[in-house]
Design a protein around this motif. Sequence first.
Motif, PDB file in Angstrom:
ATOM      1  N   LYS A  87       0.859  -1.181   0.000  1.00  0.00           N
ATOM      2  CA  LYS A  87       0.000   0.000   0.000  1.00  0.00           C
ATOM      3  C   LYS A  87       0.893   1.228   0.000  1.00  0.00           C
ATOM      4  O   LYS A  87       1.796   1.348   0.825  1.00  0.00           O
ATOM      5  CB  LYS A  87      -0.917   0.013   1.222  1.00  0.00           C
ATOM      6  CG  LYS A  87      -1.822   1.235   1.268  1.00  0.00           C
ATOM      7  CD  LYS A  87      -2.941   1.079   2.275  1.00  0.00           C
ATOM      8  CE  LYS A  87      -2.536   1.506   3.628  1.00  0.00           C
ATOM      9  NZ  LYS A  87      -3.676   1.591   4.570  1.00  0.00           N
ATOM     10  N   ILE A  88       0.622   2.135  -0.956  1.00  0.00           N
ATOM     11  CA  ILE A  88       1.329   3.405  -1.019  1.00  0.00           C
ATOM     12  C   ILE A  88       0.278   4.481  -0.778  1.00  0.00           C
ATOM     13  O   ILE A  88      -0.599   4.704  -1.615  1.00  0.00           O
ATOM     14  CB  ILE A  88       1.999   3.618  -2.387  1.00  0.00           C
ATOM     15  CG1 ILE A  88       2.861   2.420  -2.775  1.00  0.00           C
ATOM     16  CG2 ILE A  88       2.820   4.909  -2.375  1.00  0.00           C
ATOM     17  CD1 ILE A  88       3.334   2.442  -4.216  1.00  0.00           C
ATOM     18  N   ALA A  89       0.325   5.095   0.403  1.00  0.00           N
ATOM     19  CA  ALA A  89      -0.662   6.109   0.782  1.00  0.00           C
ATOM     20  C   ALA A  89       0.033   7.211   1.574  1.00  0.00           C
ATOM     21  O   ALA A  89      -0.130   7.310   2.789  1.00  0.00           O
ATOM     22  CB  ALA A  89      -1.776   5.466   1.600  1.00  0.00           C
ATOM     23  N   PRO A  90       0.820   8.026   0.914  1.00  0.00           N
ATOM     24  CA  PRO A  90       1.574   9.066   1.610  1.00  0.00           C
ATOM     25  C   PRO A  90       0.665  10.144   2.191  1.00  0.00           C
ATOM     26  O   PRO A  90      -0.121  10.752   1.475  1.00  0.00           O
ATOM     27  CB  PRO A  90       2.490   9.625   0.525  1.00  0.00           C
ATOM     28  CG  PRO A  90       1.853   9.245  -0.762  1.00  0.00           C
ATOM     29  CD  PRO A  90       1.031   8.036  -0.525  1.00  0.00           C
ATOM     30  N   LYS A  91       0.769  10.345   3.485  1.00  0.00           N
ATOM     31  CA  LYS A  91      -0.079  11.304   4.200  1.00  0.00           C
ATOM     32  C   LYS A  91       0.159  12.730   3.699  1.00  0.00           C
ATOM     33  O   LYS A  91       1.288  13.178   3.570  1.00  0.00           O
ATOM     34  CB  LYS A  91       0.237  11.217   5.691  1.00  0.00           C
ATOM     35  CG  LYS A  91      -0.836  11.766   6.569  1.00  0.00           C
ATOM     36  CD  LYS A  91      -0.596  11.392   8.015  1.00  0.00           C
ATOM     37  CE  LYS A  91      -1.920  10.930   8.521  1.00  0.00           C
ATOM     38  NZ  LYS A  91      -1.965  10.131   9.642  1.00  0.00           N
ATOM     39  N   GLY A  92      -0.938  13.425   3.386  1.00  0.00           N
ATOM     40  CA  GLY A  92      -0.857  14.817   2.940  1.00  0.00           C
ATOM     41  C   GLY A  92      -0.357  14.989   1.519  1.00  0.00           C
ATOM     42  O   GLY A  92      -0.057  16.101   1.099  1.00  0.00           O
ATOM     43  N   GLN A  93      -0.270  13.900   0.773  1.00  0.00           N
ATOM     44  CA  GLN A  93       0.270  13.938  -0.580  1.00  0.00           C
ATOM     45  C   GLN A  93      -0.756  13.443  -1.595  1.00  0.00           C
ATOM     46  O   GLN A  93      -1.666  12.687  -1.250  1.00  0.00           O
ATOM     47  CB  GLN A  93       1.512  13.039  -0.677  1.00  0.00           C
ATOM     48  CG  GLN A  93       2.643  13.441   0.237  1.00  0.00           C
ATOM     49  CD  GLN A  93       3.380  14.645  -0.287  1.00  0.00           C
ATOM     50  OE1 GLN A  93       3.939  14.622  -1.375  1.00  0.00           O
ATOM     51  NE2 GLN A  93       3.380  15.718   0.473  1.00  0.00           N
ATOM     52  N   ALA A  94      -0.590  13.856  -2.835  1.00  0.00           N
ATOM     53  CA  ALA A  94      -1.394  13.381  -3.957  1.00  0.00           C
ATOM     54  C   ALA A  94      -0.480  12.590  -4.882  1.00  0.00           C
ATOM     55  O   ALA A  94       0.686  12.950  -5.068  1.00  0.00           O
ATOM     56  CB  ALA A  94      -2.006  14.554  -4.715  1.00  0.00           C
ATOM     57  N   ILE A  95      -0.997  11.528  -5.453  1.00  0.00           N
ATOM     58  CA  ILE A  95      -0.239  10.717  -6.396  1.00  0.00           C
ATOM     59  C   ILE A  95      -0.420  11.329  -7.781  1.00  0.00           C
ATOM     60  O   ILE A  95      -1.538  11.522  -8.248  1.00  0.00           O
ATOM     61  CB  ILE A  95      -0.704   9.251  -6.344  1.00  0.00           C
ATOM     62  CG1 ILE A  95      -0.368   8.674  -4.953  1.00  0.00           C
ATOM     63  CG2 ILE A  95      -0.079   8.437  -7.481  1.00  0.00           C
ATOM     64  CD1 ILE A  95      -1.012   7.349  -4.649  1.00  0.00           C
ATOM     65  N   GLY A  96       0.725  11.634  -8.438  1.00  0.00           N
ATOM     66  CA  GLY A  96       0.664  12.325  -9.719  1.00  0.00           C
ATOM     67  C   GLY A  96       1.077  11.504 -10.914  1.00  0.00           C
ATOM     68  O   GLY A  96       0.820  11.881 -12.049  1.00  0.00           O
TER      69      GLY A  96
END
Length: 160
Positions: free
Chosen positions: A116-125
């Motif tokens: 799972k890749i779910a970086p807090k406060g970030q958007a996946i671009g």
Amino acid sequence: MAYTRSQLFGGAGGAEFKDDLTEVAALTSVVVRHADIVGSIRCTWLTTDGSTREGEWHGGPGGAIDSFSLDDGEFLTEVAGTHSSWVTQLHFTTNRGRRFGPYGKSLWPGKQHEFKIAPKGQAIGGFIGRSASVLDSLGVYTTDRQEITPVRHLRQGRRM
């Protein structure tokens, strides 16, 4: 926009790929080819001048094709799935709680790993990884959520 790379999940086969995020303002859609495993992935973005850019296919031509589009102000917050020597399953979650997938299958219990890749406060671009005839490994590029320009502003010729 400044982007950060995540860890890669999957195997070491295939050739390295990196989405070209030069002048990209927002990820607008994702296309996934899949069957028992994930065959390939491709993105479309809105650029800073308001035009649309379609990315390269990462992986092979096999499998069913499914896609999803993101609404204005919506962005990916999580990419998750399973992997072994290649990516076997993917699903995506947005800031609005919409979930897309699963694409591919988890067919080999005990022989694959969840990620799972779910970086807090970030958007996946966009995506990074390795691919050849299938999607061998996958990671993401992330950016601060505050740096994303709403699509409606770009289509109206305004920048934030």
